[in-house]
Structure formats: C-alpha cells, structure tokens
Design a protein around this motif. Sequence first.
Motif, PDB file in Angstrom:
ATOM      1  N   ASP A  19      53.656  30.259  -2.577  1.00  0.00           N
ATOM      2  CA  ASP A  19      52.855  29.490  -3.519  1.00  0.00           C
ATOM      3  C   ASP A  19      52.272  28.260  -2.828  1.00  0.00           C
ATOM      4  O   ASP A  19      52.946  27.592  -2.040  1.00  0.00           O
ATOM      5  N   ALA A  20      51.013  27.966  -3.112  1.00  0.00           N
ATOM      6  CA  ALA A  20      50.342  26.860  -2.431  1.00  0.00           C
ATOM      7  C   ALA A  20      51.024  25.518  -2.679  1.00  0.00           C
ATOM      8  O   ALA A  20      51.093  24.668  -1.788  1.00  0.00           O
ATOM      9  N   LYS A  21      51.540  25.317  -3.893  1.00  0.00           N
ATOM     10  CA  LYS A  21      52.235  24.065  -4.179  1.00  0.00           C
ATOM     11  C   LYS A  21      53.521  23.965  -3.364  1.00  0.00           C
ATOM     12  O   LYS A  21      53.876  22.896  -2.857  1.00  0.00           O
ATOM     13  N   ASP A  22      54.235  25.085  -3.240  1.00  0.00           N
ATOM     14  CA  ASP A  22      55.446  25.097  -2.423  1.00  0.00           C
ATOM     15  C   ASP A  22      55.118  24.873  -0.955  1.00  0.00           C
ATOM     16  O   ASP A  22      55.925  24.300  -0.209  1.00  0.00           O
ATOM     17  N   THR A  23      53.939  25.337  -0.533  1.00  0.00           N
ATOM     18  CA  THR A  23      53.499  25.097   0.841  1.00  0.00           C
ATOM     19  C   THR A  23      53.463  23.611   1.134  1.00  0.00           C
ATOM     20  O   THR A  23      53.965  23.144   2.172  1.00  0.00           O
ATOM     21  N   SER A  24      52.870  22.859   0.236  1.00  0.00           N
ATOM     22  CA  SER A  24      52.757  21.412   0.434  1.00  0.00           C
ATOM     23  C   SER A  24      54.134  20.767   0.534  1.00  0.00           C
ATOM     24  O   SER A  24      54.401  19.963   1.436  1.00  0.00           O
ATOM     25  N   ILE A  25      55.014  21.117  -0.398  1.00  0.00           N
ATOM     26  CA  ILE A  25      56.352  20.535  -0.406  1.00  0.00           C
ATOM     27  C   ILE A  25      57.102  20.882   0.882  1.00  0.00           C
ATOM     28  O   ILE A  25      57.721  20.013   1.513  1.00  0.00           O
ATOM     29  N   GLN A  26      57.018  22.136   1.279  1.00  0.00           N
ATOM     30  CA  GLN A  26      57.749  22.599   2.452  1.00  0.00           C
ATOM     31  C   GLN A  26      57.297  21.894   3.725  1.00  0.00           C
ATOM     32  O   GLN A  26      58.133  21.406   4.516  1.00  0.00           O
ATOM     33  N   TYR A  27      55.989  21.804   3.928  1.00  0.00           N
ATOM     34  CA  TYR A  27      55.507  21.275   5.202  1.00  0.00           C
ATOM     35  C   TYR A  27      55.446  19.754   5.239  1.00  0.00           C
ATOM     36  O   TYR A  27      55.610  19.153   6.312  1.00  0.00           O
TER      37      TYR A  27
END
Length: 237
Positions: A19-27
Amino acid sequence: MLQRKFAEVVKSHFPSAIDAKDTSIQYLGKMQMEHDIDISKVLMATSVCSDDINVPSTTFFNVLFGPFIMGGLGGLPFAGQTGMTAFAHHIPDGGSAFIFYGPHIGITLDGDLGKMYRPRQEETGNSCGALMLALNRFHDSSYRPVINDDDYQQIKLEESLLDYREDILKSENKEKAITEATYNIIDKKIHKHIVSCKNEFHVDKVTLLGGIIINTDYGLDDYFVAKNFEVIDLKSV
C-alpha cells in the motif's frame, strides 16, 4: 472489501507491492532509524510522471519539504543536470535530500494493466497514457520517433525506449514490460545526474526510493513496488 480485492489483483501481477501509505511509513522509518536522517530537514524531489493521478499516491508529500519536480511524461527526469543542480542548492542547511522516482501503471479490478477508472469518468482510461501511446506506436514496425518541439517529451520518451522495443513486444504482458523498461531508464538517469552534480550538494547523503506506482480506482489507495532504496554517501561517489 473493495480495497482487499484490489490488493489481491495487484499482488497477482506485482507480488512485492505494498500500500502506498504503508510505503511512506516504512521508508521514512528506515531513513530515521537505520540511517539517522532528520526527516524534518529533508527536501524531496520527484521524478514521476506529470499525470495528475500520481499526486496523492504517497504521504511523502505531506511530511517532507517539496517536492522539487524533475519528472515529465513517463517519469523521465527531463529537468536534467540543471534540475538536479537546482534541487541540490535548495536543500535546508544541515538537512538531507530524498528522491522518489519511477513510472506508473493503472490496474482495474478485472486485472487489466495500463487502464484505470479516473475521477468522474465512466469509462477506463490509459495509465500511464504516455507509455500506452508509445506501446501502441511500437506495434507499427515502421515507426521511428522523430524529435520535434511540439511533442518533445513524448518523442524523447519513445526514443529512450527503443532499445527495449523488441523485448517489450515479445512480452506476454506488454503493458507491464514497457513500465519495467521505463523504470530502468529513469533509474539510470537519476544515478547519472547525481554523479555529475555531486559537487553541487552541500549535504553528505542523498536517499533514493525508486519503483513503480500502481494506480487503482479513484478514492482507493494506490500501491508501490519498491525496486531500489539506498542512501548514497556523496563523498564516496
């Protein structure tokens, strides 16, 4: 429920997509915890397609300064060395640089790649429109892109893809193949510009996150396939 169905469809084509939102949080977390980067002083640059559908794709836009926009049609960094130099000069004092880059591709709930339902449209449209146009033109074996001022970015995008043309047309999924090829082109150009402009940066680190944005239906979360995450030490480039 619909979001879960889309997740299944997306992962059938791109198993590593998140998920794109999870991408932001992860990176953003990786930048802070693993590389000791103060994200309150990070200037973001993007080299993604100028298509309006990509604006809400990740929450990077809501957290970091910027974006400084390098990308044009297809996501190629048309701003070039001058754009990379300007970006380098705009980074906050004592801060860091982050570049988010890559092409995008639409997907429908039926699993059709290169298509999506856009806001307030009843029929599907192309995504990425520039790449799907290039793919359509490549089916004509006699077609050769000729640079002109009236459609410079599209023709330059097609010219950049010529070395991949044969492999794209042989692929079982041509829409995915042309998107993957475009990622490779963008990745190489971003790295090339960083090396050529390294002396313009007044910071030590440049973080890169490259991959493919996957557009779903309007109002639902997009997805992202991360293909490269690295923190470059400019002193060692």
